[in-house]
Design an enzyme around this catalytic site. Structure first.
Site, PDB file in Angstrom:
ATOM      1  N   ARG A 287      37.352  35.391  34.125  1.00 54.65           N
ATOM      2  CA  ARG A 287      37.607  36.694  34.729  1.00 54.65           C
ATOM      3  C   ARG A 287      36.347  37.560  34.839  1.00 54.65           C
ATOM      4  O   ARG A 287      36.091  38.157  35.891  1.00 54.65           O
ATOM      5  CB  ARG A 287      38.637  37.434  33.872  1.00 54.65           C
ATOM      6  N   CYS A 354      60.863  38.403  50.378  1.00 55.13           N
ATOM      7  CA  CYS A 354      62.225  38.838  50.055  1.00 55.13           C
ATOM      8  C   CYS A 354      62.489  38.803  48.564  1.00 55.13           C
ATOM      9  O   CYS A 354      63.231  37.959  48.064  1.00 55.13           O
ATOM     10  CB  CYS A 354      63.226  37.975  50.815  1.00 55.13           C
ATOM     11  N   GLU A 355      61.848  39.699  47.833  1.00 58.10           N
ATOM     12  CA  GLU A 355      61.986  39.863  46.381  1.00 58.10           C
ATOM     13  C   GLU A 355      61.646  41.313  46.075  1.00 58.10           C
ATOM     14  O   GLU A 355      60.652  41.819  46.575  1.00 58.10           O
ATOM     15  CB  GLU A 355      60.940  39.030  45.619  1.00 58.10           C
TER      16      GLU A 355
HETATM   17  C1  LIG Z   1      41.539  30.751  30.887  1.00 61.20           C
HETATM   18  C2  LIG Z   1      40.580  30.191  29.932  1.00 61.20           C
HETATM   19  C3  LIG Z   1      39.286  30.708  29.840  1.00 61.20           C
HETATM   20  C4  LIG Z   1      38.798  31.877  30.662  1.00 61.20           C
HETATM   21  O1  LIG Z   1      39.378  33.075  30.245  1.00 61.20           O
HETATM   22  P1  LIG Z   1      38.916  34.461  30.925  1.00 61.20           P
HETATM   23  O2  LIG Z   1      39.784  35.453  30.290  1.00 61.20           O
HETATM   24  O3  LIG Z   1      39.157  34.331  32.377  1.00 61.20           O
HETATM   25  O4  LIG Z   1      37.484  34.650  30.602  1.00 61.20           O
HETATM   26  C5  LIG Z   1      38.413  30.108  28.963  1.00 61.20           C
HETATM   27  N1  LIG Z   1      38.800  29.054  28.199  1.00 61.20           N
HETATM   28  C6  LIG Z   1      40.036  28.535  28.260  1.00 61.20           C
HETATM   29  C7  LIG Z   1      40.387  27.384  27.405  1.00 61.20           C
HETATM   30  C8  LIG Z   1      40.970  29.089  29.120  1.00 61.20           C
HETATM   31  O5  LIG Z   1      42.194  28.561  29.169  1.00 61.20           O
END
Ligand SMILES: *Cc1c(COP(=O)(O)O)cnc(C)c1O
Length: 427
Positions: A287, A354-355
């Site tokens: 993210r 449609c939700e």
């Molecule tokens: C989803 C995930 C991430 C990334 O998480 P972010 O919050 O997007 O930084 C890293 N490691 C694992 C194992 C994940 O499942």
């Protein structure tokens, strides 16, 4: 409202890296996801800056946004990749990523996925259960190779985030219980088809406080010491991903400061040990690399006024599920001057699906007319990757801007794309 980095207004026009987003709507249609190469590059650089000279690898979590151009951009920057499926492995390889920089997480790796990853010679498997130790060892035996492995430990630390994205608590389906860690390391060590190289965790997502991560780090370092005392020497520690971003008014953790804090803490721990071999730091951010590098462009189709005012737009929950799934907030901004006869009101911004759960934003004051284009901000992560074809809607186009240029990096789906593989009855 402050715009994310690389977004700016020129007069009324919203620009991303010098490209007018209204022009992207005119050229590629709507809805369209747009990503900024400069923003992705800057976020990745913040992680690298934090590492400084400390040995480490930033493994981008592919599931946040797996578009080939996004992966390509990161591969060229030297990123590693954290994958959770065989499909993600193929994407990384086709984007020019190196298998030697791929780590494979996830609770449900199948035999076929494990064999494909062994065949590609990935850097490491992040093992999430006792049964997976046996499954990977058996696959390695079949292929006549040795599998590099790390155990994903559940440090049982509360990440203080949304329950759907908290993953490191005792009750979570992810990882190996802290209390079982030593026994399972012994078990893994006993397999000659496995090379035990690391330890990892991933406690949650959208964390706005570094404290739970630091606490997890300390718990993992304690385990590294206990394992070393048993003759199990690890060469890397992987703290997972999970740093939060600003969607509305959140104060996010400064990336490079956070990474520097982690490396300093490891160095201090290292100085107290008898074993002086450096332990490499891996991180798995998703993210925080892409969320604010992306925007979803959409156009207003209808305005419906009554006891509640609805702006019906051409993007929907099938394009962006986060509001319906997590009650998530995304800022919404006009891309340019309001059209003729625009009405300034407080709107619920909803899609045509449609939700009743098909909403993108509640109670937003906007001055808009049908035909106006809007930008749904912070839509670079967990957005297009969760898109579906619900209501037989083709998935949106994706565009990458890079300096003054823009490139179509995924064509809008057509009805033929949607029907591919389907068949009528033979008679
Ligand atoms: C989803 C995930 C991430 C990334 O998480 P972010 O919050 O997007 O930084 C890293 N490691 C694992 C194992 C994940 O499942």
């Amino acid at each position: 409202m402050t715009l994310p980095a690389f977004f700016a207004r020129e007069g009324r026009e919203l620009m991303l890296e010098g490209v007018a987003l209204n022009e992207i709507v005119a050229r590629f249609g709507s809805p369209t996801y747009v990503y900024s190469r400069a923003a992705i590059t800057a976020a990745f650089a913040a992680y690298r800056d934090g590492l400084g000279n400390y040995p480490g690898l930033i493994c981008y979590a592919v599931k946040a946004n797996s578009n080939l151009a996004v992966l390509d951009c990161l591969a060229r920057l030297g990123a590693g990749f954290d994958i959770v499926s065989g499909g993600e492995l193929q994407r990384v390889l086709r984007a020019g990523g190196l298998a030697k920089r791929v780590i494979f997480s996830g609770v449900g790796k199948t035999d076929a996925e494990i064999e494909a990853a062994l065949g590609a010679n990935i850097r490491c498997f992040n093992i999430e259960s006792e049964a997976e130790i046996e499954k990977i060892a058996a696959a390695a035996r079949r292929l006549g190779v040795v599998a590099p492995v790390s155990l994903r430990i559940n440090p049982d630390v509360d990440p203080l985030t949304h329950p759907y994205i908290a993953t490191g608590m005792k009750e979570s389906k992810f990882g190996i219980a802290h209390a079982d860690a030593i026994a399972l390391y012994r078990k893994a060590k006993a397999f000659e088809e496995l090379e035990v190289v690391g330890i990892d965790c991933h406690i949650g997502s959208q964390m706005l406080d570094e404290e739970p991560l630091i606490e997890s780090l300390d718990r993992l370092l304690d385990l590294v010491d206990s394992l070393a005392a048993e003759g199990i020497a690890l060469s890397h520690i992987d703290l997972g991903g999970g740093l939060g971003v600003r969607y509305r008014d959140e104060q996010s953790v400064a990336i490079s400061e956070f990474v520097a804090t982690v490396t300093k803490r490891i160095a201090r721990w290292q100085a107290l040990r008898r074993d002086t071999s450096a332990i490499e730091l891996l991180l798995e951010p998703g993210r925080s690399i892409v969320a604010n590098a992306g925007v979803l462009l959409t156009q207003v189709e209808y305005l419906k006024c009554g006891s509640k005012n609805f702006a019906v737009v051409d993007a929907a929950m099938n394009d962006l599920l986060r509001p319906a799934l997590y009650d998530a907030w995304h800022d919404i901004v006009p891309l340019g001057a309001p059209g003729h006869g625009a009405q300034k009101r407080v709107w619920d911004v909803v899609g045509p699906v449609c939700e009743s759960g098909d909403w993108l934003a509640h109670d937003r004051e906007l001055e808009i007319a049908p035909g106006d284009a809007l930008g749904i901000l912070s839509a670079g992560a967990y957005a297009m990757v969760m898109a579906s074809n619900y209501n037989s809607r083709g998935r949106a186009a994706e565009v990458m801007v890079d300096g003054g240029n823009c490139y179509l990096v995924r064509a809008r789906e057509t009805i033929d794309d949607l029907l591919l593989g389907e068949a009528r009855l033979p008679m």
